[in-house]
Design a protein around this motif. Structure first.
Motif, PDB file in Angstrom:
ATOM      1  N   ILE A  12       1.034  10.098  -9.450  1.00  0.00           N
ATOM      2  CA  ILE A  12      -0.004   9.609  -8.527  1.00  0.00           C
ATOM      3  C   ILE A  12      -0.514  10.772  -7.685  1.00  0.00           C
ATOM      4  O   ILE A  12       0.282  11.554  -7.142  1.00  0.00           O
ATOM      5  CB  ILE A  12       0.538   8.500  -7.605  1.00  0.00           C
ATOM      6  N   SER A  13      -1.832  10.869  -7.582  1.00  0.00           N
ATOM      7  CA  SER A  13      -2.444  11.916  -6.758  1.00  0.00           C
ATOM      8  C   SER A  13      -3.355  11.287  -5.708  1.00  0.00           C
ATOM      9  O   SER A  13      -3.896  10.194  -5.909  1.00  0.00           O
ATOM     10  CB  SER A  13      -3.273  12.865  -7.624  1.00  0.00           C
ATOM     11  N   PHE A  14      -3.509  12.010  -4.597  1.00  0.00           N
ATOM     12  CA  PHE A  14      -4.483  11.653  -3.565  1.00  0.00           C
ATOM     13  C   PHE A  14      -5.513  12.771  -3.492  1.00  0.00           C
ATOM     14  O   PHE A  14      -5.159  13.954  -3.416  1.00  0.00           O
ATOM     15  CB  PHE A  14      -3.802  11.470  -2.207  1.00  0.00           C
ATOM     16  N   GLU A  20      -6.193  18.242  -4.163  1.00  0.00           N
ATOM     17  CA  GLU A  20      -5.409  17.166  -4.783  1.00  0.00           C
ATOM     18  C   GLU A  20      -3.942  17.248  -4.367  1.00  0.00           C
ATOM     19  O   GLU A  20      -3.268  18.246  -4.620  1.00  0.00           O
ATOM     20  CB  GLU A  20      -5.514  17.259  -6.310  1.00  0.00           C
ATOM     21  N   VAL A  49       4.874   5.451  -1.408  1.00  0.00           N
ATOM     22  CA  VAL A  49       3.750   5.563  -2.344  1.00  0.00           C
ATOM     23  C   VAL A  49       4.111   4.903  -3.677  1.00  0.00           C
ATOM     24  O   VAL A  49       3.313   4.178  -4.275  1.00  0.00           O
ATOM     25  CB  VAL A  49       3.350   7.044  -2.554  1.00  0.00           C
ATOM     26  N   ALA A  53       2.303   1.534  -5.100  1.00  0.00           N
ATOM     27  CA  ALA A  53       1.653   1.574  -6.421  1.00  0.00           C
ATOM     28  C   ALA A  53       2.066   0.351  -7.246  1.00  0.00           C
ATOM     29  O   ALA A  53       1.242  -0.217  -7.978  1.00  0.00           O
ATOM     30  CB  ALA A  53       2.022   2.856  -7.152  1.00  0.00           C
ATOM     31  N   LEU A  58      -2.383   0.908  -2.940  1.00  0.00           N
ATOM     32  CA  LEU A  58      -2.865   2.237  -2.585  1.00  0.00           C
ATOM     33  C   LEU A  58      -4.391   2.200  -2.436  1.00  0.00           C
ATOM     34  O   LEU A  58      -5.062   1.440  -3.145  1.00  0.00           O
ATOM     35  CB  LEU A  58      -2.471   3.256  -3.664  1.00  0.00           C
ATOM     36  N   ASN A  62      -9.317   7.069  -2.600  1.00  0.00           N
ATOM     37  CA  ASN A  62      -8.850   8.453  -2.777  1.00  0.00           C
ATOM     38  C   ASN A  62      -7.529   8.589  -3.530  1.00  0.00           C
ATOM     39  O   ASN A  62      -6.991   9.688  -3.638  1.00  0.00           O
ATOM     40  CB  ASN A  62      -8.733   9.152  -1.412  1.00  0.00           C
ATOM     41  N   SER A  63      -6.988   7.483  -4.057  1.00  0.00           N
ATOM     42  CA  SER A  63      -5.732   7.589  -4.812  1.00  0.00           C
ATOM     43  C   SER A  63      -5.999   7.347  -6.292  1.00  0.00           C
ATOM     44  O   SER A  63      -6.946   6.655  -6.655  1.00  0.00           O
ATOM     45  CB  SER A  63      -4.702   6.591  -4.291  1.00  0.00           C
ATOM     46  N   GLU A  64      -5.160   7.919  -7.121  1.00  0.00           N
ATOM     47  CA  GLU A  64      -5.341   7.782  -8.568  1.00  0.00           C
ATOM     48  C   GLU A  64      -3.980   7.796  -9.256  1.00  0.00           C
ATOM     49  O   GLU A  64      -3.173   8.696  -9.036  1.00  0.00           O
ATOM     50  CB  GLU A  64      -6.202   8.945  -9.082  1.00  0.00           C
TER      51      GLU A  64
END
Length: 347
Positions: A12-14, A20, A49, A53, A58, A62-64
């Motif tokens: 997971i990235s923000f 990133e 986090v 998820a 989330l 801006n989260s992926e």
């Protein structure tokens, strides 16, 4: 035992103004039916986090979820539509948040807040839902539930508010209950009551619990298994006795050494030196290497795999490699092993 939840290779990235942030970097764990899995680690290690998820809470802006699966009863929650997820969230998977005052609506009566998920997910009439809500208040130990049903959150103490939050989370008999540091905002006496309540409730409603905390002392009382997180990864996982009495990762050693003990021979508590890594720039090797007093050259160059300690116990540290030098754990860890040799052996 049957697995009810599986998290596989989760990344997971923000996306922030600075770049990133790779908050979760390949998390794997599963949750068995009826068990309590505790996830422990310092602030910023990725505990909340990961569980947000699972709940799909989330921020979408801006989260992926860059990679991985979150399997619940065969369905990948990461790929479900928002509408499909709404049918699961609150019904099959519920969450208890850290601060009860911000979890409850101050303008709504307690009873109405408990009734909401019951009416939404269980198709009960309002009178049947009210009866169920009063039963839940009684179940979580609220005295005079009929009268309390019509009161507002500000009329409850902190501990009572947290009991109400637990009642809301249990309203639809969830199969998985996620507790995100549910006792952090409470004093130690109330904390002990809430932990005891959760243990009792688990037996009564047969739910599986993911318990997030930074307090290892709490874990010993509630968990069946423990996952230790650091730098967006799980660095050690095993039964509660294996992680407490036979820990293998230097980070787990540090956490255990920093716990106060009645029979501690040292005047000062141990503090892990340094700070967690900046995940805008994830380290090439072991994320714990800059803080690890047993660091080897390979720690700085390559991430360690999960080494098997037993069928239920794994740790990601190069110290477990056959060619690694033998290192003695710190005094606090050895003291525990001497006091409870049967637990070190997993008996």
């Amino acid at each position: 035992m049957e697995k009810i939840l599986e998290v596989k290779d989760l990344h997971i990235s923000f996306h922030t103004f600075s770049g990133e942030v790779q908050a979760i970097r390949g998390v794997d764990f599963d949750l068995l039916k009826g068990e309590t899995l505790a996830i422990v680690g310092e602030s910023g290690s990725g505990k909340s986090v990961t569980t947000k998820a699972i709940m799909r809470l989330l921020p979408e802006s801006n989260s992926e979820i860059k990679n991985g699966e979150i399997l619940f009863e065969g369905k990948d929650l990461a790929k479900l539509s928002n509408k499909a997820m709404q049918k699961i969230r609150g019904k099959d998977i519920s969450m208890i948040f850290q601060d009860p005052m911000t979890s409850l609506n101050p303008t709504m009566k307690i009873g109405k807040q408990i009734i909401e998920p019951i009416v939404k997910h269980q198709n009960l009439s309002k009178s049947a839902a009210k009866e169920r809500a009063i039963d839940l208040l009684r179940l979580v130990g609220i005295p005079q539930p009929e009268a309390r049903f019509n009161q507002y959150p500000h009329q409850f103490s902190g501990g009572m508010r947290q009991r109400v939050v637990i009642a809301i989370a249990l309203a639809c008999n969830p199969k998985v209950l996620i507790a995100d540091e549910p006792t952090t905002a409470l004093d130690v006496t109330i904390q002990a009551q809430i932990l005891e309540l959760m243990k009792e409730l688990q037996k009564k409603i047969d739910t599986s619990i993911v318990f997030i905390t930074h307090d290892l002392g709490v874990v010993a009382n509630v968990a069946d298994r423990v996952a230790v997180m650091y730098g967006g990864k799980i660095v050690e996982i095993g039964t509660v006795d294996e992680v407490f009495y036979n820990p293998q990762h230097p980070y787990t050693w540090g956490l255990i050494s920093s716990m106060p003990s009645l029979d501690s021979e040292d005047e000062e508590l141990y503090a892990i030196p340094g700070t967690p890594p900046n995940l805008l720039y994830p380290p090439k090797g072991d994320a714990f290497a800059p803080r690890n007093e047993y660091v080897m050259k390979i720690d700085l160059e390559e991430q360690p795999p999960m080494f098997k300690v037993s069928d239920t116990h794994y740790a990601a540290t190069w110290l477990l490699h056959p060619d690694a030098p033998k290192v003695e754990p710190p005094a606090a860890v050895k003291r525990r092993q001497r006091q409870f040799p049967e637990k070190k052996e997993g008996n």
